[in-house]
Design an enzyme around this catalytic site. Sequence first.
Site, PDB file in Angstrom:
ATOM      1  N   LYS A 141       0.822  -1.201   0.000  1.00 23.55           N
ATOM      2  CA  LYS A 141       0.000   0.000   0.000  1.00 23.55           C
ATOM      3  C   LYS A 141       0.863   1.261   0.000  1.00 23.55           C
ATOM      4  CE  LYS A 141      -2.570  -0.373   3.514  1.00 23.55           C
ATOM      5  NZ  LYS A 141      -3.337   0.187   4.628  1.00 23.55           N
ATOM      6  N   ARG A 216     -10.293   1.775   9.806  1.00 19.82           N
ATOM      7  CA  ARG A 216      -9.850   0.482  10.311  1.00 19.82           C
ATOM      8  C   ARG A 216     -10.998  -0.315  10.905  1.00 19.82           C
ATOM      9  NH1 ARG A 216      -4.126   2.122  12.939  1.00 19.82           N
ATOM     10  NH2 ARG A 216      -2.961   2.247  11.005  1.00 19.82           N
ATOM     11  N   ARG A 255      11.995  -3.230   7.065  1.00 21.55           N
ATOM     12  CA  ARG A 255      11.733  -1.988   7.783  1.00 21.55           C
ATOM     13  C   ARG A 255      12.746  -1.741   8.893  1.00 21.55           C
ATOM     14  NH1 ARG A 255       5.985   0.361   8.829  1.00 21.55           N
ATOM     15  NH2 ARG A 255       5.570  -1.426  10.159  1.00 21.55           N
ATOM     16  N   ARG A 289      12.854  -3.070  13.876  1.00 23.05           N
ATOM     17  CA  ARG A 289      11.901  -2.769  14.922  1.00 23.05           C
ATOM     18  C   ARG A 289      11.379  -4.061  15.533  1.00 23.05           C
ATOM     19  NH1 ARG A 289       6.441   0.562  14.301  1.00 23.05           N
ATOM     20  NH2 ARG A 289       5.877  -1.365  13.250  1.00 23.05           N
ATOM     21  N   ARG A 300      -0.540  -8.487  13.612  1.00 21.94           N
ATOM     22  CA  ARG A 300      -1.124  -7.377  12.854  1.00 21.94           C
ATOM     23  C   ARG A 300      -1.878  -7.896  11.632  1.00 21.94           C
ATOM     24  NH1 ARG A 300       3.713  -3.551  12.151  1.00 21.94           N
ATOM     25  NH2 ARG A 300       2.411  -2.681  10.535  1.00 21.94           N
TER      26      ARG A 300
END
Length: 346
Positions: A141, A216, A255, A289, A300
């Site tokens: 996205k 969401r 990431r 992270r 998630r």
Amino acid sequence: RQLAGDDREIRLQWQERWKGVKLSMSRRATARRTVRLQPTTPQGSEVGGTTDPPNQLSSRDGSKAVTEARKAAARILDAAHYEAQEILFSARQRADEIVQAAERMFASTASGRPHLFPASARLRSRDSLRIVLMGPPGGGKGTQHRFLTKELGVPSVHLGDLLRRNITEGTDTGIAVKRYIDQGLLIPDELLIELLRPRLAEPDAERGFLLDGLPRNLAQAELIDEILALDAKSVDVVLDIEIPREEAFKRYAGRRICTRDSSHVSHTTYAPTKRYGICDVCGGRLALRQDDSREIIGMRWEAWESSAPPIIEKYKTEGRVTLISGLGPVLDVTERAVNAIAECLD
Ligand SMILES: [Zn+2]
């Protein structure tokens, strides 16, 4: 080699990055050799000859157990190394693709054409182009968001950016939001919409926008409809980008966050820093992270899987959803998205 300006800068940035990747690979290879050498040191020799095995095994059984353990360790290391190589390889492939896609887009702008795909012209001439982006975490996205914003000429409205901006500027909503974040509480839907409302009223978002990060849940989707309806507007299209779970996991592996300030986020593929492993903002060291560990990504992903269907279902019954696959080269997905949006609006 003949690239100039932005394109050359991007190329240099990537060259720098691959130097870093090669360095880390050679370091890993050294580490592996060291690990293989270590177990050959005779046990007990360092503690002054206290060689009695604590578990009463005969020395022959003991050395056999040690050999077995060493073999098992080597197998685990080999598997981990192989997996790391695979992740690196796919990240590298995708990085190359994104650079090529960006180069194509730059070239198109330089030649005076504001967009790449024929369908974009039609969409650019529309009075209303309000798009909501949906899709699982790691579904691309973020990347498509940037390409589509440029291709369609509508501004990006990103929840994360809105949150950061309001907190930094210390707006009333920002202060209220920060209170929830500091206490580790969920931000109420009304407050999130309170962040969104003024942004959508800004002049650049008058004709349209690309919304990412919201809604969401069903309540947020309905609140967005409500605030747009106040100005006789509505969401025109919901673009749902889907990819398989495994692919999403691979993409997340890139990431990085800054060890000095966790709001400095980069991505080895999507948002590489100028120097590999070093934060662009403050020069701090970058780290993976903790949230991006497999477990957390899994959580998630599951959160998305349980929250998305009712939202999609709502928009679907209103005939506003178009579903595309997020697999394949970046610009293929962008073109797919543009065509799907155009088709949905026709
Ligand atoms: Zn930093």
